[in-house]
Scaffold this motif. Structure first.
Motif: not given
Lengths: 110, 118
Positions: A43-52, A57-68
Motif C-alpha cells: 500500500g505504499k510507494a516504492p522507496k529508492l534504496m540503491i542507485s547506480e 541515498p542518505s538515510g538508507v541503512p548501510d545494511r543495504f548494499s548493491g553490486s553488479k
C-alpha cells in the motif's frame, strides 16, 4: 512480461543476510552502471534504496548494499530486520532514454 | 524536501483519456526530470515516461502512441494524458523525480488508483 529477471521470493531469519539477483542483458544491466533498487511495503510507494549499482541515498541503512557482475545486479540486505519485509524491484537504464524493470522479489523475514 | 502529490479522476471509461496531475512542493519543477510510473494491482512497476524541465519528453516505446506528458512551470506541476484506455490501464499511477539516466526515481508521490472498467 518484465525485461529483467528476479526471483519471486527470498527469505531469511532476523540477523541473517539475503541477496536478490536482477538479471538483464548486455543491452541494459550489462551495458550501464545505472541499476537502482526500490523497496515497497504494501500500500505504499516504492522507496529508492540503491542507485547506480551501489550508491546508497542518505538515510538508507548501510545494511543495504548493491553490486553488479556482467548482466546481473544484486541487492544484499545484511542483518535482516522485521521492517525489511517488503517487495524489492530493480530498474535498469536500457539506452535511448528507456528503462526496464524487474517483476519484483518478495522478501520474507522468518 | 521535495514532495509530490498526484491528483485526478479515479475512474475513467474505456476508450476515453486518462488525465493526471502531479504537484511538486518544496522545490522548483524548473530543474530535473519528472516521471510517471504505474503499477497494476498486484503486479510490478512499469515506466511510462518522463519530461525534462525544458519540455523534452521521453516515453516507454510500448505506450508512446497513447501518452503525452506536459509541464506547467507556473503551477509547479506536470501532467499525464493516456488516451484510448482499456481495462489493462487500470493501475496505481505514481509521479516521481527522475535521476537521468541513472534510473534513480526519488522521491515518489503516494500514488493514485485509476480504474478502467471492463
Amino acid at each position: 512480461q518484465s525485461a529483467l529477471t528476479q526471483p519471486p521470493s527470498a527469505s531469511g531469519s532476523p540477523g541473517q543476510s539475503v541477496t536478490i539477483s536482477c538479471t538483464g542483458t548486455s543491452s541494459d544491466v550489462g551495458a550501464y552502471n545505472y541499476v537502482s533498487w526500490y523497496q515497497q511495503h504494501p500500500g505504499k510507494a516504492p522507496k529508492l534504496m540503491i542507485s547506480e549499482v551501489s550508491k546508497r541515498p542518505s538515510g538508507v541503512p548501510d545494511r543495504f548494499s548493491g553490486s553488479k557482475s556482467g548482466n546481473t545486479a544484486s541487492l544484499t540486505v545484511s542483518g535482516l530486520q522485521a521492517e525489511d519485509e517488503a517487495d524489492y524491484y530493480c530498474i535498469s537504464y536500457a539506452g535511448s532514454n528507456n528503462y526496464v524493470f524487474g517483476p519484483g522479489t518478495k522478501v520474507t523475514v522468518l | 524536501q521535495v514532495q509530490l502529490q498526484e491528483s485526478g479522476p479515479g475512474l475513467v471509461k474505456p476508450s476515453e483519456t486518462l488525465s493526471l496531475t502531479c504537484t511538486v512542493s518544496g522545490g522548483s519543477i524548473s530543474s530535473s526530470f519528472w516521471s510517471w510510473i504505474r503499477q497494476p494491482p498486484g503486479k510490478g512497476l512499469e515506466w511510462i515516461g518522463y519530461i525534462y524541465f525544458s519540455g523534452s519528453t521521453y516515453y516507454n516505446p510500448s505506450l508512446k502512441s497513447r501518452v503525452t506528458i506536459s509541464l506547467d512551470t507556473s503551477k509547479n506541476q506536470f501532467s499525464l494524458k493516456l488516451n484510448t484506455v482499456t481495462a489493462a490501464d487500470t493501475a496505481v499511477y505514481y509521479c516521481a523525480r527522475a535521476g537521468v539516466p541513472a534510473a534513480a526515481f526519488d522521491p515518489w508521490g503516494q500514488g493514485t488508483l485509476v480504474t478502467v472498467p471492463s
